[in-house]
Design a protein around this motif. Structure first.
Motif, short mmCIF file in Angstrom:
data_model
loop_
_atom_site.label_atom_id
_atom_site.label_comp_id
_atom_site.label_asym_id
_atom_site.label_seq_id
_atom_site.Cartn_x
_atom_site.Cartn_y
_atom_site.Cartn_z
N LEU A 52 0.71 -1.21 0.11
CA LEU A 52 -0.25 -0.13 -0.12
C LEU A 52 0.84 1.26 0.04
O LEU A 52 0.62 2.26 -0.52
CB LEU A 52 -0.81 -0.04 1.45
CG LEU A 52 -2.04 -1.07 1.12
CD1 LEU A 52 -2.79 -0.96 2.63
CD2 LEU A 52 -2.91 -0.76 0.11
N ILE A 53 2.07 1.35 1.01
CA ILE A 53 2.89 2.22 0.85
C ILE A 53 3.54 2.52 -0.57
O ILE A 53 3.60 3.95 -1.07
CB ILE A 53 4.06 2.10 1.73
CG1 ILE A 53 3.33 2.16 3.20
CG2 ILE A 53 5.13 3.15 1.80
CD1 ILE A 53 4.44 1.82 4.30
N GLY A 54 3.72 1.54 -1.23
CA GLY A 54 4.38 1.49 -2.69
C GLY A 54 3.26 2.12 -3.52
O GLY A 54 3.66 3.12 -4.59
N VAL A 55 1.87 1.81 -3.72
CA VAL A 55 0.85 2.66 -4.26
C VAL A 55 0.93 4.32 -3.80
O VAL A 55 0.80 4.89 -4.84
CB VAL A 55 -0.51 1.95 -3.85
CG1 VAL A 55 -1.44 2.64 -4.60
CG2 VAL A 55 -0.19 0.49 -4.32
N LEU A 56 1.11 4.39 -2.83
CA LEU A 56 1.03 5.80 -2.18
C LEU A 56 2.13 6.47 -2.66
O LEU A 56 2.15 7.76 -3.03
CB LEU A 56 0.68 6.08 -0.65
CG LEU A 56 -0.46 5.54 -0.20
CD1 LEU A 56 -0.58 5.49 1.30
CD2 LEU A 56 -1.87 6.43 -0.74
N VAL A 57 3.44 5.88 -2.66
CA VAL A 57 4.56 6.62 -3.20
C VAL A 57 4.36 6.82 -4.69
O VAL A 57 5.15 7.96 -5.14
CB VAL A 57 5.73 5.72 -2.83
CG1 VAL A 57 6.77 6.15 -3.35
CG2 VAL A 57 6.14 5.68 -1.36
N CYS A 108 12.29 8.06 -3.79
CA CYS A 108 11.08 8.15 -3.03
C CYS A 108 10.62 6.99 -2.50
O CYS A 108 10.18 6.63 -1.44
CB CYS A 108 9.96 8.66 -3.79
SG CYS A 108 10.02 10.50 -4.00
N LYS A 109 10.92 5.83 -3.43
CA LYS A 109 10.65 4.36 -2.90
C LYS A 109 11.66 4.02 -1.60
O LYS A 109 11.18 3.20 -1.01
CB LYS A 109 10.93 3.60 -4.31
CG LYS A 109 9.91 3.38 -5.31
CD LYS A 109 9.94 2.35 -6.01
CE LYS A 109 10.88 2.50 -7.05
NZ LYS A 109 11.20 1.37 -8.21
N ALA A 110 12.80 4.56 -1.86
CA ALA A 110 13.68 4.33 -0.59
C ALA A 110 13.45 4.61 0.80
O ALA A 110 13.81 4.07 1.69
CB ALA A 110 15.11 4.38 -1.20
N ILE A 111 12.79 5.70 0.68
CA ILE A 111 12.72 6.52 1.72
C ILE A 111 11.78 5.65 2.92
O ILE A 111 12.11 5.35 3.99
CB ILE A 111 11.80 7.83 1.87
CG1 ILE A 111 12.93 8.81 0.99
CG2 ILE A 111 11.15 8.49 3.07
CD1 ILE A 111 12.28 9.98 0.55
N PRO A 112 10.66 5.05 2.44
CA PRO A 112 9.83 4.12 3.41
C PRO A 112 10.66 3.05 3.80
O PRO A 112 10.46 2.66 5.40
CB PRO A 112 8.66 3.89 2.79
CG PRO A 112 8.55 4.04 1.44
CD PRO A 112 9.94 5.20 1.13
N ILE A 138 10.63 -5.26 -1.83
CA ILE A 138 9.88 -5.58 -2.78
C ILE A 138 8.51 -5.33 -3.12
O ILE A 138 7.95 -4.98 -3.98
CB ILE A 138 10.26 -7.32 -3.16
CG1 ILE A 138 10.49 -7.50 -4.74
CG2 ILE A 138 9.36 -8.08 -2.52
CD1 ILE A 138 10.93 -8.89 -4.99
N ALA A 139 8.07 -5.47 -1.84
CA ALA A 139 6.50 -4.98 -1.76
C ALA A 139 6.09 -3.46 -2.30
O ALA A 139 5.27 -3.27 -3.00
CB ALA A 139 5.84 -5.35 -0.45
N VAL A 140 7.34 -2.67 -1.83
CA VAL A 140 7.08 -1.27 -2.12
C VAL A 140 7.11 -1.11 -3.70
O VAL A 140 6.32 -0.33 -4.41
CB VAL A 140 8.12 -0.47 -1.29
CG1 VAL A 140 8.18 0.92 -1.89
CG2 VAL A 140 7.98 -0.21 0.09
N GLY A 141 8.04 -1.91 -4.09
CA GLY A 141 8.37 -1.91 -5.86
C GLY A 141 7.27 -2.45 -6.46
O GLY A 141 6.71 -1.69 -7.44
N VAL A 142 6.41 -3.22 -5.91
CA VAL A 142 5.53 -4.10 -6.64
C VAL A 142 4.28 -3.10 -6.59
O VAL A 142 3.60 -3.08 -7.32
CB VAL A 142 5.27 -5.46 -6.11
CG1 VAL A 142 3.89 -6.02 -6.87
CG2 VAL A 142 6.27 -6.38 -6.61
#
Lengths: 208, 218
Positions: A35-40, A74-78, A98-102
């Motif tokens: 979900l964080i990945g989607v928001l990012v 931005c993806k690296a921050i969370p 990997i979940a953030v990326g996906v």
């Protein structure tokens, strides 16, 4: 169409967010980072739009050279915040990365495919699904691997993670350049050629 | 000829990475050497970026995000020496104080060269800032390379095992400065030749790593 990104984000995030109340443990962590990945992705869309308005360059150059940088950063921050505050185990951190990326790829694909409905087809959806999904997955996995050293080897973490972030940005840029050109099929094959060997190596080393 | 040179550079760097990755990415192999292999991989990625950009019609600006491959490569070289080796070999004993001081000659020299080149070269503000950021890590990297060449030999032989690698890394830093000079003042083919030499140097670095692994800890 102006709010398409936001509409897609709400329609993806809302049902998944409800699942957070049901899931527990590592499944919950992975879902949360998805979900964080989607928001990012939503944030990056707005940020890139803002930067593109003020940049003195063509859209093609911007997409190939600026968006990889902003998106990878931005993806690296969370992941960095999670690794720094919660000291997760190596495997959990890699799964979260990997979940953030996906998650990022989910909204990006939805936006690109919904934005060009007249050109979209099932093969294109499959190719984009695998291509972008694996590309974003590989990039955040690489950065996440560097962050596993955050508490154990601090010196290595600073230098190694910076290097991996640079690698991710260049890799992302190569993918974007290929996908925007006539050689887009090579671009879609590139993540497959890196994702599969990477996962095999990590499985062999029992990191994943 | 100038079109072919980036392909050759990419081929050499990719071969160096593939050769090293196959041999060194195994359990119980020292991370120092693995990081050096990653540096070669990073350089290969930078060359691949240039090749792909040319194949896809070129770039409207001379600087591209592919330059970050060089930035990553230098950071991996720094990682290997500062993040991994330095903690093992430098116990801050009195005998090593002199080496630590003399080693400052490398960053001072490289820093001064970079600064002079960036000021003298007609690169434009944007390109000059990008080059300054990309090449900045070679300043600390060169310090640790020279320091590890000058430190008295340690009882476990770590410095002896990494000596050739440090020579090759220091040569790579020198080639990075030469690259900037070639891009700024010389015809395009000179820059491509320097890139080719950098790739060859990284191949030698990988070969030196293979010899170093055998000596490591003996």
């Amino acid at each position: 169409m102006g709010n398409l990104n936001l509409i897609l984000c709400i329609s993806i995030v809302t049902p998944l967010a409800m699942m957070l109340c049901v899931y527990k443990g590592r499944s919950r962590t992975s879902l949360l980072f998805l979900l964080i990945g989607v928001l990012v992705c939503l944030f990056c869309g707005e940020l890139n739009g803002l930067l593109a308005e003020h940049a003195n360059c063509t859209m093609l150059w911007f997409k190939c050279n600026v968006t990889p940088l902003t998106e990878e950063f931005c993806k690296a921050i969370p992941i960095l915040v999670y690794a720094f505050l919660f000291r997760p185990k190596k495997q959990v951190l890699l799964e979260s990365s990997i979940a953030v990326g996906v998650g990022f790829a989910v909204l990006e694909n939805a936006f690109i495919l919904a934005g060009s409905v007249d050109m979209v087809s099932i093969p294109l959806a499959l190719v984009r699904g695998f291509g972008a999904g694996m590309m974003h997955g590989v990039c955040t996995l690489a950065v996440g691997y560097g962050m596993t050293f955050i508490h154990s080897k601090r010196k290595l973490f600073y230098t190694g993670t910076t290097a991996l972030l640079a690698v991710a940005a260049v890799y992302h840029s190569i993918y974007n350049t290929l996908v925007q050109s006539d050689l887009q099929w090579i671009g879609f094959c590139l993540p497959l050629a890196t994702f599969v060997p990477l996962i095999v190596v990590l499985k062999k080393k029992q990191t994943l | 000829m100038i079109v072919v040179l980036p392909w050759i550079s990419f081929g050499i760097a990719a071969a160096a990475f593939a050769f090293g990755a196959k041999r060194f990415f195994k359990k119980k192999k020292p991370m120092y050497f693995q990081l050096l292999i990653c540096a070669a991989g990073c350089f290969a990625l930078r060359e691949l970026s240039d090749v792909v950009t040319e194949l896809c019609g070129g770039s409207e600006r001379s600087v591209t995000v592919g330059l970050l491959g060089l930035f990553g490569c230098l950071f991996f070289l720094l990682s290997a020496n500062y993040g991994q080796l330095d903690g093992i070999v430098d116990d801050h004993a009195e005998g090593s104080g002199r080496a630590r001081v003399i080693a400052f000659a490398a960053p001072v020299l490289f820093g001064a060269c970079l600064l002079a080149l960036l000021i003298k070269a007609d690169l434009g503000a944007f390109s000059a800032i990008v080059y300054a950021i990309v090449l900045a890590p070679l300043i600390p990297a060169s310090y640790f390379n020279l320091k590890h060449l000058l430190l008295p030999v340690d009882p476990f032989g770590f410095l002896r095992a990494t000596r050739e690698c440090n020579f090759a890394s220091l040569a790579f830093c020198l080639l990075c400065v030469a690259q900037l000079a070639a891009n700024a003042f010389l015809p395009a083919w000179c820059g491509a030749v320097v890139t080719l030499l950098s790739a060859a140097d990284l191949f030698l670095l990988v070969l030196a790593s293979e010899r170093g692994i055998r000596k490591w800890g003996i």
